[in-house]
Design a protein around this motif. Sequence first.
Motif, PDB file in Angstrom:
ATOM      1  N   VAL A 171      -6.830  -1.202   0.579  1.00 46.48           N
ATOM      2  CA  VAL A 171      -6.093  -1.033  -0.621  1.00 46.48           C
ATOM      3  C   VAL A 171      -5.331   0.320  -0.007  1.00 46.48           C
ATOM      4  CG1 VAL A 171      -6.104  -0.275  -2.791  1.00 46.48           C
ATOM      5  CG2 VAL A 171      -7.552  -1.971  -2.171  1.00 46.48           C
ATOM      6  N   ILE A 184      -2.274  -3.833  -1.836  1.00 48.03           N
ATOM      7  CA  ILE A 184      -3.546  -4.692  -1.280  1.00 48.03           C
ATOM      8  C   ILE A 184      -3.304  -5.466  -0.246  1.00 48.03           C
ATOM      9  CG2 ILE A 184      -5.558  -6.315  -1.950  1.00 48.03           C
ATOM     10  CD1 ILE A 184      -5.362  -5.326  -4.745  1.00 48.03           C
ATOM     11  N   LEU A 256     -10.883  -8.186  -3.413  1.00 51.10           N
ATOM     12  CA  LEU A 256      -9.863  -7.287  -2.906  1.00 51.10           C
ATOM     13  C   LEU A 256      -9.443  -6.503  -4.266  1.00 51.10           C
ATOM     14  CD1 LEU A 256      -7.780  -9.243  -0.569  1.00 51.10           C
ATOM     15  CD2 LEU A 256      -9.496  -7.669   0.143  1.00 51.10           C
ATOM     16  N   SER A 260      -9.874  -2.387  -5.171  1.00 51.72           N
ATOM     17  CA  SER A 260      -8.885  -1.359  -5.546  1.00 51.72           C
ATOM     18  C   SER A 260      -9.315  -0.656  -6.952  1.00 51.72           C
ATOM     19  CB  SER A 260      -7.556  -2.187  -5.903  1.00 51.72           C
ATOM     20  OG  SER A 260      -7.667  -2.976  -7.308  1.00 51.72           O
TER      21      SER A 260
END
Length: 273
Positions: A171, A184, A256, A260
């Motif tokens: 990120v 990302i 993912l 973040s």
Amino acid sequence: MLQNDAVRTLQYDSEIRVAQQQSPTEPRVYDSHISITSQPRPGSEAPRIPLPTVTGSRTFMPLSGYDCLADLPSVHIEQTFELNESLTAVSSENRYVVRSPLGDAVFAASESSTENNRLLWGAGRPFQMHLLDKTHQEALVFRKKFALGSMCCQAKSLEIWIPPGNVLGRVVQSPTFMQPEFFIEDGNTGQPVFCVEGPANSGFCCFCLPKECYFKVHSGGNLRASIDHKWMASKSQYTTNIYYSDAKLTAKERALILGSAFLLEYMYFQTRF
């Protein structure tokens, strides 16, 4: 005083617990009959213990820890607070519980950082965040490099790793000032997968975000997920919530997005030094 190994000393809630390591000089002695409730954990070279997960009318066995994010419509990140942090001006290593919509603990997250970095750099400190699943195994590791929160020209980034040492993705902050923006990236190709956008016209983004705000996660012009930070009256605390708008998101993509959310938590909502 907290030990440096945050994973070993991590205290779980009622859904997840990790036993403290026994002292090698004090053998454990039982004075009554005991029942074995868990098997020994495998070594690093052995395959992961499957984690059975029930979703609706079917049950599947994830091969890796972050696969339990599949099919979850949302996850909620709750920080646990300690007495010494409330009584002193120095932040301790943060601990979190990642919960499903039903309130079940999906992961227990524990920060690993040095006391000097926490004292000198506050929320901009470098750290590793270890996420353990219900099998007491490490599912994800978030690694943040040193970056001061007061310097918007210095891009902040966070890497998402999976055992035994593979980069799942990154990120990376975009150098913007009027609106927080992050990309990302996929760990294999390095190409952007999602864009995370904060509130528009929020001013100098390092300082002007309110405690309650909303971030959009999109790709190709389509909203894929959202992240917000809200006050939960039922828990008397702020929580960071991720809502997966696209049901077709893979477990990797959900992991993912979870990474973040942790980067946003430290950049904008961890103000205690």
